[in-house]
Design a protein around this motif. Structure first.
Motif, mmCIF file in Angstrom:
data_model
loop_
_atom_site.group_PDB
_atom_site.id
_atom_site.type_symbol
_atom_site.label_atom_id
_atom_site.label_comp_id
_atom_site.label_asym_id
_atom_site.label_seq_id
_atom_site.Cartn_x
_atom_site.Cartn_y
_atom_site.Cartn_z
ATOM 1 N N CYS A 24 0.816 -1.218 0.000
ATOM 2 C CA CYS A 24 0.000 0.000 0.000
ATOM 3 C C CYS A 24 0.848 1.266 0.000
ATOM 4 O O CYS A 24 0.362 2.348 0.368
ATOM 5 C CB CYS A 24 -0.902 0.029 1.238
ATOM 6 S SG CYS A 24 -2.053 -1.339 1.374
ATOM 7 N N ARG A 35 3.324 3.190 -6.726
ATOM 8 C CA ARG A 35 3.284 2.156 -7.770
ATOM 9 C C ARG A 35 4.665 1.975 -8.408
ATOM 10 O O ARG A 35 5.073 0.844 -8.723
ATOM 11 C CB ARG A 35 2.250 2.510 -8.830
ATOM 12 C CG ARG A 35 1.982 1.378 -9.820
ATOM 13 C CD ARG A 35 0.888 1.760 -10.800
ATOM 14 N NE ARG A 35 -0.408 1.924 -10.151
ATOM 15 C CZ ARG A 35 -1.243 0.920 -9.896
ATOM 16 N NH1 ARG A 35 -0.912 -0.323 -10.230
ATOM 17 N NH2 ARG A 35 -2.406 1.156 -9.333
ATOM 18 N N PHE A 49 -2.078 -2.043 -4.119
ATOM 19 C CA PHE A 49 -3.324 -1.285 -4.040
ATOM 20 C C PHE A 49 -2.974 0.185 -3.814
ATOM 21 O O PHE A 49 -2.261 0.525 -2.879
ATOM 22 C CB PHE A 49 -4.220 -1.799 -2.913
ATOM 23 C CG PHE A 49 -5.104 -2.941 -3.314
ATOM 24 C CD1 PHE A 49 -6.469 -2.767 -3.481
ATOM 25 C CD2 PHE A 49 -4.568 -4.203 -3.548
ATOM 26 C CE1 PHE A 49 -7.292 -3.828 -3.865
ATOM 27 C CE2 PHE A 49 -5.369 -5.274 -3.927
ATOM 28 C CZ PHE A 49 -6.747 -5.086 -4.090
ATOM 29 N N ASP A 50 -3.478 1.027 -4.698
ATOM 30 C CA ASP A 50 -3.176 2.452 -4.691
ATOM 31 C C ASP A 50 -4.204 3.209 -3.847
ATOM 32 O O ASP A 50 -5.410 2.988 -3.976
ATOM 33 C CB ASP A 50 -3.190 2.975 -6.128
ATOM 34 C CG ASP A 50 -2.813 4.431 -6.228
ATOM 35 O OD1 ASP A 50 -3.721 5.289 -6.121
ATOM 36 O OD2 ASP A 50 -1.625 4.735 -6.412
ATOM 37 N N GLN A 53 -6.420 5.390 -6.376
ATOM 38 C CA GLN A 53 -7.076 4.664 -7.459
ATOM 39 C C GLN A 53 -7.922 3.498 -6.964
ATOM 40 O O GLN A 53 -8.937 3.159 -7.582
ATOM 41 C CB GLN A 53 -6.009 4.138 -8.444
ATOM 42 C CG GLN A 53 -5.165 5.220 -9.084
ATOM 43 C CD GLN A 53 -5.983 6.215 -9.887
ATOM 44 O OE1 GLN A 53 -6.888 5.829 -10.628
ATOM 45 N NE2 GLN A 53 -5.658 7.498 -9.759
ATOM 46 N N ASP A 54 -7.504 2.878 -5.863
ATOM 47 C CA ASP A 54 -8.167 1.661 -5.384
ATOM 48 C C ASP A 54 -8.880 1.829 -4.046
ATOM 49 O O ASP A 54 -9.937 1.231 -3.826
ATOM 50 C CB ASP A 54 -7.141 0.524 -5.247
ATOM 51 C CG ASP A 54 -6.405 0.248 -6.547
ATOM 52 O OD1 ASP A 54 -7.061 0.221 -7.597
ATOM 53 O OD2 ASP A 54 -5.165 0.071 -6.490
ATOM 54 N N LEU A 55 -8.299 2.608 -3.147
ATOM 55 C CA LEU A 55 -8.796 2.681 -1.775
ATOM 56 C C LEU A 55 -9.569 3.960 -1.483
ATOM 57 O O LEU A 55 -9.890 4.252 -0.320
ATOM 58 C CB LEU A 55 -7.626 2.544 -0.786
ATOM 59 C CG LEU A 55 -6.727 1.314 -0.983
ATOM 60 C CD1 LEU A 55 -5.617 1.288 0.050
ATOM 61 C CD2 LEU A 55 -7.551 0.024 -0.934
ATOM 62 N N PRO A 69 -14.234 4.261 -1.014
ATOM 63 C CA PRO A 69 -14.384 3.766 -2.387
ATOM 64 C C PRO A 69 -15.706 3.037 -2.595
ATOM 65 O O PRO A 69 -16.356 2.611 -1.636
ATOM 66 C CB PRO A 69 -13.201 2.804 -2.549
ATOM 67 C CG PRO A 69 -12.930 2.317 -1.161
ATOM 68 C CD PRO A 69 -13.215 3.496 -0.267
ATOM 69 N N LEU A 74 -14.282 -2.076 -5.215
ATOM 70 C CA LEU A 74 -13.198 -2.552 -4.359
ATOM 71 C C LEU A 74 -13.247 -4.065 -4.218
ATOM 72 O O LEU A 74 -12.213 -4.739 -4.260
ATOM 73 C CB LEU A 74 -13.280 -1.885 -2.986
ATOM 74 C CG LEU A 74 -12.239 -2.336 -1.951
ATOM 75 C CD1 LEU A 74 -10.827 -2.088 -2.451
ATOM 76 C CD2 LEU A 74 -12.476 -1.627 -0.617
ATOM 77 N N LYS A 77 -11.732 -5.791 -7.179
ATOM 78 C CA LYS A 77 -10.266 -5.698 -7.161
ATOM 79 C C LYS A 77 -9.666 -6.672 -6.148
ATOM 80 O O LYS A 77 -8.625 -7.292 -6.407
ATOM 81 C CB LYS A 77 -9.837 -4.264 -6.854
ATOM 82 C CG LYS A 77 -10.172 -3.274 -7.959
ATOM 83 C CD LYS A 77 -9.833 -1.848 -7.560
ATOM 84 C CE LYS A 77 -10.193 -0.873 -8.678
ATOM 85 N NZ LYS A 77 -9.917 0.537 -8.302
ATOM 86 N N LYS A 80 -9.884 -10.130 -7.582
ATOM 87 C CA LYS A 80 -8.875 -10.283 -8.631
ATOM 88 C C LYS A 80 -7.501 -10.569 -8.027
ATOM 89 O O LYS A 80 -6.677 -11.270 -8.630
ATOM 90 C CB LYS A 80 -8.820 -9.032 -9.501
ATOM 91 C CG LYS A 80 -7.898 -9.159 -10.704
ATOM 92 C CD LYS A 80 -7.911 -7.895 -11.554
ATOM 93 C CE LYS A 80 -6.956 -8.028 -12.742
ATOM 94 N NZ LYS A 80 -6.940 -6.786 -13.565
#
Length: 273
Positions: A24, A35, A49-50, A53-55, A69, A74, A77, A80
């Motif tokens: 993170c 990233r 996990f960004d 962008q993600d959280l 989010p 979420l 993701k 995945k």
């Protein structure tokens, strides 16, 4: 500690099939840096996990600088990344604690209990010369059944009620100068939510490691353990390690105001101290 795992634990379990590791790392000043750092090297098997962008959800008129989010997005993701309800998840950042704690809180909010943060973060991992990989892992899709924990989340209406009725304790997790309104480097207004007490989040972490439970209890010794608490910061991120520390210290009635001060000041009618 209940929610914090050591480097030794992760080193022992890094190749366990039912353990998922989440990187993170993030920089508020350089949003792409986390990233990029992940691409240069990470704990073997870790997925990335960004924060933004993600959280977090996109920023709107209300909701603060890092809104909660979309739950469905979420969840997709997480699945995945091979995360199911029976997966043990351990998150790390660079050692500051806030970004990994954000991920930790979000999974608890989704109803996933077996989630932890790595004490010392990636910095401690490197300092101890533990293995690092540049390989981007791929996992079989997980199945995550979400049961939202509404008891962990405070919305704006609940915070307003707490201010008016003084029936819950508001904990401002920012550093003292921001709490006092002496300086405000990020948000448009300075000060704090009326009636809030100040417990800076960084005082619960020393040398990138969470203080032991006994010391966490001392930090909050002036607060009744039976009180209902709402923790906040500027955007809901650095309040997360305070939330974790309170839970470690034995406080049971703790909620996170994800929108935090940046959401509070987005309503012109809300007062500020």
């Amino acid at each position: 500690m209940k929610y914090v795992k050591s480097r030794e634990w992760l080193l022992k379990n890094v190749n366990e099939q039912n353990v998922r590791i989440v990187d993170c790392r993030f920089s508020l000043a350089e949003p792409a840096k986390g990233r990029e750092d992940y691409g240069r090297g990470h704990v073997p098997g870790a997925v990335f996990f960004d924060l933004e962008q993600d959280l977090s959800a996109p920023v709107g008129e209300h909701g603060g600088r890092h809104p909660i989010p979309n739950v469905n997005g979420l969840t997709v993701k997480l699945e995945k990344a091979g995360i199911s309800n029976d997966t043990t998840v351990i998150a790390y950042d660079n050692g500051e604690g806030s970004f990994a704690a954000r991920f930790w809180w979000l999974l608890h909010y989704l109803g996933h209990e077996q989630v932890f943060v790595l004490d010392g973060g990636f910095k401690g991992w490197l300092e101890n010369k533990h293995p690092v990989s540049v390989n981007i892992p791929a996992f079989e899709k997980g199945t995550l059944h979400v049961e939202l924990r509404s008891d962990l989340l405070a919305n704006i209406e609940e915070v307003k009620a707490a201010v008016e009725k003084q029936n819950k304790i508001l904990i401002d997790s920012r550093e003292e100068r921001r709490y006092l309104g002496l300086e405000e480097p990020i948000d448009k207004k300075a000060g704090h939510i009326p009636g809030a007490v100040n417990k800076p989040w960084m005082k619960g972490i020393k040398d990138n490691q969470y203080l032991p439970v006994g010391e966490q209890k001392l930090r909050f010794s002036d607060i009744n353990p039976e009180s209902e608490l709402i923790v906040y910061c500027g955007s809901g991120v650095t309040a997360a390690p305070n939330f974790l520390a309170l839970k470690e210290a034995g406080f049971k009635k703790v909620k996170l105001y994800v929108g935090s001060f940046s959401d509070w000041i987005s309503y012109d009618e809300n007062k500020i101290e």
